[in-house]
Design a protein around this motif. Structure first.
Motif, PDB file in Angstrom:
ATOM      1  N   THR A  10      32.155 -69.916  16.560  1.00  0.00           N
ATOM      2  CA  THR A  10      32.376 -70.845  17.669  1.00  0.00           C
ATOM      3  C   THR A  10      33.712 -70.561  18.345  1.00  0.00           C
ATOM      4  O   THR A  10      34.726 -70.388  17.670  1.00  0.00           O
ATOM      5  CB  THR A  10      32.382 -72.306  17.166  1.00  0.00           C
ATOM      6  OG1 THR A  10      31.219 -72.538  16.383  1.00  0.00           O
ATOM      7  CG2 THR A  10      32.406 -73.281  18.320  1.00  0.00           C
TER       8      THR A  10
ATOM      9  N   ALA B 282      25.688 -73.094  24.339  1.00  0.00           N
ATOM     10  CA  ALA B 282      26.877 -73.574  25.046  1.00  0.00           C
ATOM     11  C   ALA B 282      26.704 -75.048  25.368  1.00  0.00           C
ATOM     12  O   ALA B 282      25.580 -75.555  25.424  1.00  0.00           O
ATOM     13  CB  ALA B 282      27.089 -72.776  26.327  1.00  0.00           C
TER      14      ALA B 282
ATOM     15  N   PHE C 195      34.978 -76.406  27.064  1.00  0.00           N
ATOM     16  CA  PHE C 195      33.787 -75.559  27.108  1.00  0.00           C
ATOM     17  C   PHE C 195      33.621 -74.957  25.716  1.00  0.00           C
ATOM     18  O   PHE C 195      34.577 -74.415  25.158  1.00  0.00           O
ATOM     19  CB  PHE C 195      33.949 -74.427  28.122  1.00  0.00           C
ATOM     20  CG  PHE C 195      34.053 -74.887  29.546  1.00  0.00           C
ATOM     21  CD1 PHE C 195      32.919 -75.205  30.266  1.00  0.00           C
ATOM     22  CD2 PHE C 195      35.286 -74.997  30.165  1.00  0.00           C
ATOM     23  CE1 PHE C 195      33.009 -75.620  31.585  1.00  0.00           C
ATOM     24  CE2 PHE C 195      35.389 -75.406  31.480  1.00  0.00           C
ATOM     25  CZ  PHE C 195      34.244 -75.723  32.194  1.00  0.00           C
ATOM     26  N   THR C 196      32.411 -75.021  25.162  1.00  0.00           N
ATOM     27  CA  THR C 196      32.180 -74.538  23.801  1.00  0.00           C
ATOM     28  C   THR C 196      31.030 -73.543  23.775  1.00  0.00           C
ATOM     29  O   THR C 196      30.003 -73.769  24.408  1.00  0.00           O
ATOM     30  CB  THR C 196      31.852 -75.717  22.861  1.00  0.00           C
ATOM     31  OG1 THR C 196      32.879 -76.696  22.970  1.00  0.00           O
ATOM     32  CG2 THR C 196      31.756 -75.258  21.428  1.00  0.00           C
ATOM     33  N   LEU C 197      31.221 -72.454  23.034  1.00  0.00           N
ATOM     34  CA  LEU C 197      30.170 -71.462  22.784  1.00  0.00           C
ATOM     35  C   LEU C 197      29.976 -71.329  21.281  1.00  0.00           C
ATOM     36  O   LEU C 197      30.943 -71.134  20.542  1.00  0.00           O
ATOM     37  CB  LEU C 197      30.569 -70.093  23.335  1.00  0.00           C
ATOM     38  CG  LEU C 197      30.345 -69.831  24.807  1.00  0.00           C
ATOM     39  CD1 LEU C 197      31.015 -68.536  25.208  1.00  0.00           C
ATOM     40  CD2 LEU C 197      28.874 -69.771  25.118  1.00  0.00           C
TER      41      LEU C 197
ATOM     42  N   LEU D 145      27.158 -71.757  31.354  1.00  0.00           N
ATOM     43  CA  LEU D 145      28.303 -71.081  30.743  1.00  0.00           C
ATOM     44  C   LEU D 145      27.929 -69.715  30.181  1.00  0.00           C
ATOM     45  O   LEU D 145      28.746 -68.805  30.160  1.00  0.00           O
ATOM     46  CB  LEU D 145      28.892 -71.964  29.637  1.00  0.00           C
ATOM     47  CG  LEU D 145      30.242 -71.585  29.069  1.00  0.00           C
ATOM     48  CD1 LEU D 145      31.314 -71.624  30.143  1.00  0.00           C
ATOM     49  CD2 LEU D 145      30.611 -72.519  27.936  1.00  0.00           C
ATOM     50  N   ASN D 146      26.686 -69.564  29.740  1.00  0.00           N
ATOM     51  CA  ASN D 146      26.285 -68.294  29.127  1.00  0.00           C
ATOM     52  C   ASN D 146      24.887 -67.861  29.567  1.00  0.00           C
ATOM     53  O   ASN D 146      24.140 -67.286  28.795  1.00  0.00           O
ATOM     54  CB  ASN D 146      26.375 -68.378  27.608  1.00  0.00           C
ATOM     55  CG  ASN D 146      25.411 -69.375  27.004  1.00  0.00           C
ATOM     56  OD1 ASN D 146      24.927 -70.284  27.668  1.00  0.00           O
ATOM     57  ND2 ASN D 146      25.133 -69.209  25.730  1.00  0.00           N
TER      58      ASN D 146
ATOM     59  N   ALA E  34      27.587 -63.555  23.790  1.00  0.00           N
ATOM     60  CA  ALA E  34      27.670 -64.976  24.135  1.00  0.00           C
ATOM     61  C   ALA E  34      26.480 -65.428  24.979  1.00  0.00           C
ATOM     62  O   ALA E  34      26.308 -66.622  25.208  1.00  0.00           O
ATOM     63  CB  ALA E  34      28.963 -65.253  24.891  1.00  0.00           C
TER      64      ALA E  34
ATOM     65  N   SER F  32      22.967 -67.541  21.481  1.00  0.00           N
ATOM     66  CA  SER F  32      24.185 -68.348  21.543  1.00  0.00           C
ATOM     67  C   SER F  32      23.918 -69.636  22.315  1.00  0.00           C
ATOM     68  O   SER F  32      23.101 -69.667  23.229  1.00  0.00           O
ATOM     69  CB  SER F  32      25.308 -67.566  22.221  1.00  0.00           C
ATOM     70  OG  SER F  32      25.652 -66.445  21.441  1.00  0.00           O
TER      71      SER F  32
ATOM     72  N   ARG G 193      36.058 -72.016  21.882  1.00  0.00           N
ATOM     73  CA  ARG G 193      36.124 -73.063  22.896  1.00  0.00           C
ATOM     74  C   ARG G 193      37.264 -72.778  23.859  1.00  0.00           C
ATOM     75  O   ARG G 193      38.239 -72.103  23.515  1.00  0.00           O
ATOM     76  CB  ARG G 193      36.293 -74.441  22.268  1.00  0.00           C
ATOM     77  CG  ARG G 193      37.668 -74.701  21.702  1.00  0.00           C
ATOM     78  CD  ARG G 193      37.810 -76.101  21.160  1.00  0.00           C
ATOM     79  NE  ARG G 193      39.169 -76.314  20.674  1.00  0.00           N
ATOM     80  CZ  ARG G 193      39.575 -77.424  20.109  1.00  0.00           C
ATOM     81  NH1 ARG G 193      38.735 -78.421  19.928  1.00  0.00           N
ATOM     82  NH2 ARG G 193      40.822 -77.544  19.706  1.00  0.00           N
TER      83      ARG G 193
END
Length: 197
Positions: free
Chosen positions: A136, A45, A69-71, A50-51, A37, A43, A138
């Protein structure tokens, strides 16, 4: 003498079984991949902290009724374990994007106790034993420990009602309990899959 010989053989067999158990457990132990991540692995975000791989930074999502929160990974990956370094999340869902059905699927829901020792929330939440392939994930936040609940007589557009009451101090007084959301905050999200040794 014969009993002593049998006892010695028994101890030798016991030692062999014990040592072979240690060997088998090390062979069969899970071996996790690198944290894919991370931004350094490509990746993306919705918040850079976040990453970024640093626990001294905090990713915060604006205080709206929908805090996510999205990765997104550069390619489809098997996901077996997610580690969330939490700041104030209280009630949330971890979802992944199902590429076959084109919809979000929840893999884990968390509703934590507010007080855990001297901490307000657990600092680390491990979601493991997952088995999905996605590009993805979240974290959909419903509540944080910093959210306020206020009493309102009239609702405004977008208010998130948690309770509707009709009396106050024994008198008829219709009113609503409404959340005033705070920033949702996470230090880091790590994602892993199993690798062979």
């Amino acid at each position: 003498m014969n009993a002593l010989k049998h006892f010695g053989i028994f101890l030798l067999l016991l030692a062999c079984v014990g040592l072979s158990g240690c060997v088998w457990s090390s062979i069969l132990a899970n071996s996790w991949s690198e944290n894919f991540a991370l931004a350094s692995y490509g990746s993306e975000a919705n918040h850079p902290a976040l990453n970024d791989g640093r626990l001294d930074t905090v990713a915060a999502v604006a205080a709206k009724n929908e805090r996510i929160f999205t990765l997104r990974f550069p390619e489809v990956k098997p996901v077996r374990k997610i580690v969330i370094h939490n700041v104030n999340l209280f009630w949330f869902h971890v979802d992944y994007w199902d590429l076959d059905k084109f919809e979000w699927k929840t893999v884990h829901s968390v509703r934590q106790l507010r007080d855990i020792g001297q901490e307000r929330v657990p600092a680390e939440i491990v979601v493991d034993r997952l088995n999905c392939k996605t590009n993805t994930i979240r974290i959909n936040v419903s509540r944080t420990v910093d959210d306020n609940v206020v009493t309102k007589v009239l609702l405004s557009p977008g208010d998130k009602v948690v309770d509707r009451r009709t009396t106050l101090a024994g008198a008829y007084y219709p009113h609503f309990r409404v959340i005033q959301p705070a920033l949702a905050q996470v230090r880091e999200v790590e994602v892993y899959h199993l690798v062979s040794k």
